[in-house]
Design a protein around this motif. Structure first.
Motif, PDB file in Angstrom:
ATOM      1  N   PHE A  56     -17.052 -88.453  -5.352  1.00  0.00           N
ATOM      2  CA  PHE A  56     -17.043 -89.154  -4.073  1.00  0.00           C
ATOM      3  C   PHE A  56     -18.045 -90.303  -4.130  1.00  0.00           C
ATOM      4  CE2 PHE A  56     -15.666 -85.442  -1.127  1.00  0.00           C
ATOM      5  CZ  PHE A  56     -14.600 -85.187  -1.964  1.00  0.00           C
ATOM      6  N   ARG A  57     -17.829 -91.314  -3.274  1.00  0.00           N
ATOM      7  CA  ARG A  57     -18.764 -92.425  -3.177  1.00  0.00           C
ATOM      8  C   ARG A  57     -19.636 -92.248  -1.953  1.00  0.00           C
ATOM      9  NH1 ARG A  57     -18.344 -96.782  -6.025  1.00  0.00           N
ATOM     10  NH2 ARG A  57     -19.277 -98.030  -4.367  1.00  0.00           N
ATOM     11  N   LYS A  58     -20.846 -92.822  -2.014  1.00  0.00           N
ATOM     12  CA  LYS A  58     -21.765 -92.720  -0.896  1.00  0.00           C
ATOM     13  C   LYS A  58     -22.513 -94.026  -0.786  1.00  0.00           C
ATOM     14  CE  LYS A  58     -25.674 -90.652  -1.379  1.00  0.00           C
ATOM     15  NZ  LYS A  58     -26.564 -91.753  -1.032  1.00  0.00           N
ATOM     16  N   GLY A  59     -22.497 -94.652   0.388  1.00  0.00           N
ATOM     17  CA  GLY A  59     -23.211 -95.889   0.600  1.00  0.00           C
ATOM     18  C   GLY A  59     -24.705 -95.658   0.647  1.00  0.00           C
ATOM     19  N   ALA A  64     -17.824 -85.779  10.147  1.00  0.00           N
ATOM     20  CA  ALA A  64     -18.030 -87.187  10.476  1.00  0.00           C
ATOM     21  C   ALA A  64     -17.355 -88.090   9.445  1.00  0.00           C
ATOM     22  CB  ALA A  64     -19.527 -87.503  10.555  1.00  0.00           C
ATOM     23  N   HIS A  65     -17.395 -87.685   8.174  1.00  0.00           N
ATOM     24  CA  HIS A  65     -16.745 -88.456   7.104  1.00  0.00           C
ATOM     25  C   HIS A  65     -15.231 -88.486   7.304  1.00  0.00           C
ATOM     26  CE1 HIS A  65     -15.601 -89.814   3.105  1.00  0.00           C
ATOM     27  NE2 HIS A  65     -14.906 -88.697   2.928  1.00  0.00           N
ATOM     28  N   VAL A  66     -14.645 -87.318   7.570  1.00  0.00           N
ATOM     29  CA  VAL A  66     -13.191 -87.240   7.749  1.00  0.00           C
ATOM     30  C   VAL A  66     -12.764 -88.069   8.962  1.00  0.00           C
ATOM     31  CG1 VAL A  66     -11.269 -85.691   8.288  1.00  0.00           C
ATOM     32  CG2 VAL A  66     -13.005 -85.001   6.611  1.00  0.00           C
ATOM     33  N   ASP A  67     -13.506 -87.941  10.046  1.00  0.00           N
ATOM     34  CA  ASP A  67     -13.184 -88.694  11.261  1.00  0.00           C
ATOM     35  C   ASP A  67     -13.242 -90.201  11.007  1.00  0.00           C
ATOM     36  OD1 ASP A  67     -12.753 -88.771  14.235  1.00  0.00           O
ATOM     37  OD2 ASP A  67     -14.694 -89.808  14.158  1.00  0.00           O
ATOM     38  N   LYS A 102     -10.026 -93.063  10.884  1.00  0.00           N
ATOM     39  CA  LYS A 102     -10.039 -94.259  11.724  1.00  0.00           C
ATOM     40  C   LYS A 102     -10.125 -95.541  10.908  1.00  0.00           C
ATOM     41  CE  LYS A 102     -12.196 -91.819  15.590  1.00  0.00           C
ATOM     42  NZ  LYS A 102     -13.449 -91.648  16.385  1.00  0.00           N
ATOM     43  N   HIS A 103     -10.599 -95.423   9.659  1.00  0.00           N
ATOM     44  CA  HIS A 103     -10.757 -96.604   8.801  1.00  0.00           C
ATOM     45  C   HIS A 103     -10.143 -96.312   7.431  1.00  0.00           C
ATOM     46  CE1 HIS A 103     -14.072 -96.636  11.745  1.00  0.00           C
ATOM     47  NE2 HIS A 103     -13.912 -97.953  11.753  1.00  0.00           N
ATOM     48  N   PRO A 104      -8.831 -96.172   7.352  1.00  0.00           N
ATOM     49  CA  PRO A 104      -8.175 -95.745   6.110  1.00  0.00           C
ATOM     50  C   PRO A 104      -8.384 -96.681   4.931  1.00  0.00           C
ATOM     51  CG  PRO A 104      -6.562 -96.568   7.696  1.00  0.00           C
ATOM     52  CD  PRO A 104      -7.859 -96.446   8.435  1.00  0.00           C
ATOM     53  N   GLY A 105      -8.735 -97.935   5.175  1.00  0.00           N
ATOM     54  CA  GLY A 105      -8.947 -98.869   4.074  1.00  0.00           C
ATOM     55  C   GLY A 105     -10.368 -98.901   3.566  1.00  0.00           C
ATOM     56  N   ASP A 106     -11.273 -98.151   4.205  1.00  0.00           N
ATOM     57  CA  ASP A 106     -12.687 -98.185   3.814  1.00  0.00           C
ATOM     58  C   ASP A 106     -12.895 -97.477   2.482  1.00  0.00           C
ATOM     59  OD1 ASP A 106     -15.634 -98.604   4.803  1.00  0.00           O
ATOM     60  OD2 ASP A 106     -15.528 -96.547   4.037  1.00  0.00           O
TER      61      ASP A 106
END
Length: 414
Positions: free
Chosen positions: A27-30, A221-224, A228-232
């Protein structure tokens, strides 16, 4: 089970049972995600469940659910309980007066203690601990408390055995389960210490097995956000152990693979990315590898190894937590060869007999299976005593074991 706030006095602390969790992630994490951990911890319902990960991470999810970690705890169900319930294989004789019988009825699975043929104590299987790869132990519910059943299962001999640390002659049902036990064999449980000093569990809150959120953090929170932002592509509100520093990556595994520790914070407070010493302290001399048993403190043994001290390796250097890689010495040996390349200063100096390819199995010589001094098991059918054999994580030269390995290789068909 009755209300979550109902208490009674009962219990003793429990040994850890079986269990293995390793680092690794895709997984990626900012860079702002560690700051966002407060959001995860303060959310009253921060867990999404690992099934929600499958929508975006199907390949990883589909292989992870086959691992021993993912299957490390389960509700008591016929699909998950190993061992025979057919007579006489379902009987474990403690002494000439007492035996324990594993019984299957229309209402569930039970362990019943009989004295002189009369039922003395009977408790239902309530939770399965252990994937069954090496063995299983079992817990029972007493209202909202859990206790360990006296009989476990040992896979190598396909036999019922005494539970780890239990007497082989007395039917004992009083070993209480703590939140710390489930913290290492599950992903989450809401717990409370009652006036009786025993841990009380909200059974509806339990997330079984070591799933995605155990290593990547609660992910509601990640799934939500991703819905809402499928391209992120930044992976908001999820932990990527791969992007943590070495010590924090090791701490994520050390939560369950560094032996007994003294708690400073309640169970399930620690998340990957936290510093483990802020949550607990070692309950053993960390500088003496000779005191470390092969069962329970893999990180301590690994840290005492020359390979570890002379490199930046961590648990994920050898283990891919997303895949079932059990009993594959060739696969693990290829990872050894990433550093120990042939004809270099780190190449193995052992001169093997003709035909033996060292790089095909570094593991059985340098990380052999050794008997645990902590776990000693008694089987009843057939009657046999044995120590649990565990692969040591102290990478070293074991001359006697290497000689035995070569001798067995010479005898085998090649």
């Amino acid at each position: 089970m009755t209300g979550f706030n109902r208490y009674k006095k009962y219990g003793l602390p429990i040994l850890f049972i079986f269990g293995f969790v390793y680092a690794g992630s895709t997984f990626r994490k900012g860079s702002d995600e560690l700051k966002g951990m407060s959001l995860l911890k303060n959310n009253p319902n921060p867990y999404a469940g690992s099934a929600s990960c499958r929508n975006c991470h199907k390949d990883i999810y589909d292989t992870h659910i086959l691992t021993a970690h993912y299957r490390d705890s389960r509700p008591a169900d016929e699909r998950f309980i190993k061992g025979s319930f057919d007579s006489p294989k379902n009987r474990f004789k403690l002494n000439k007066f007492t035996e324990l019988v594993m019984e299957k009825t229309d209402s569930g699975f039970f362990q019943t203690a009989y004295i002189n043929g009369l039922p003395f104590r009977r408790e239902a299987f309530g939770m399965v601990i252990g994937s069954g790869r090496k063995g299983q132990s079992y817990l029972y519910w007493d209202e909202d408390r859990m206790f360990q059943l006296p009989i476990s299962y040992f896979t190598p001999l396909n036999s019922w055995c005494n539970s780890p640390g239990y007497s082989t002659t007395v039917a004992y049902f009083g070993k209480a389960i703590t939140g710390r036990c489930i913290e290492c064999h599950g992903t989450y449980a809401k717990t409370m210490i009652g006036p009786d000093a025993v841990t009380h569990f909200d059974s509806n809150s339990i997330i079984y097995g070591i799933d995605c959120e155990r290593c990547h953090g609660p992910s509601a929170a990640h799934v939500d956000f991703e819905i809402k932002h499928p391209g992120d592509k930044t992976g908001k509100f999820v932990i990527n152990p791969k992007l943590l520093g070495r010590e924090l990556r090791l701490d994520a595994c050390a939560l369950c693979h560094s032996g007994f520790r003294k708690e400073k914070m309640p169970p399930f407070s620690f998340l990957a990315g936290d510093r483990l010493d802020d949550f607990s302290s070692a309950d053993y001399p960390e500088d003496k590898s000779s005191t470390l048993d092969v069962h329970g403190n893999q990180l301590g043994l690994l840290s005492s190894s020359k390979c570890f001290k002379s490199s930046l390796m961590d648990c994920s250097s050898c283990h891919n937590v997303h895949r079932n890689e059990v009993n594959d010495p060739i696969l693990f040996s290829t990872r050894c060869m990433n550093c120990h390349k042939e004809k270099t200063s780190t190449d193995c100096t052992f001169n093997p007999p003709k035909g033996l390819v060292l790089s095909a199995n570094c593991i059985d010589c340098h990380m052999p299976l050794l008997p645990s001094r902590k776990i000693f098991l008694q089987m009843d059918n057939p009657r046999k005593s044995t120590s649990d054999l565990v692969r040591t994580h102290r990478i070293a030269i074991y001359k006697d074991i290497t000689k035995k390995f070569v001798a067995n290789w010479n005898k085998s068909d090649r």
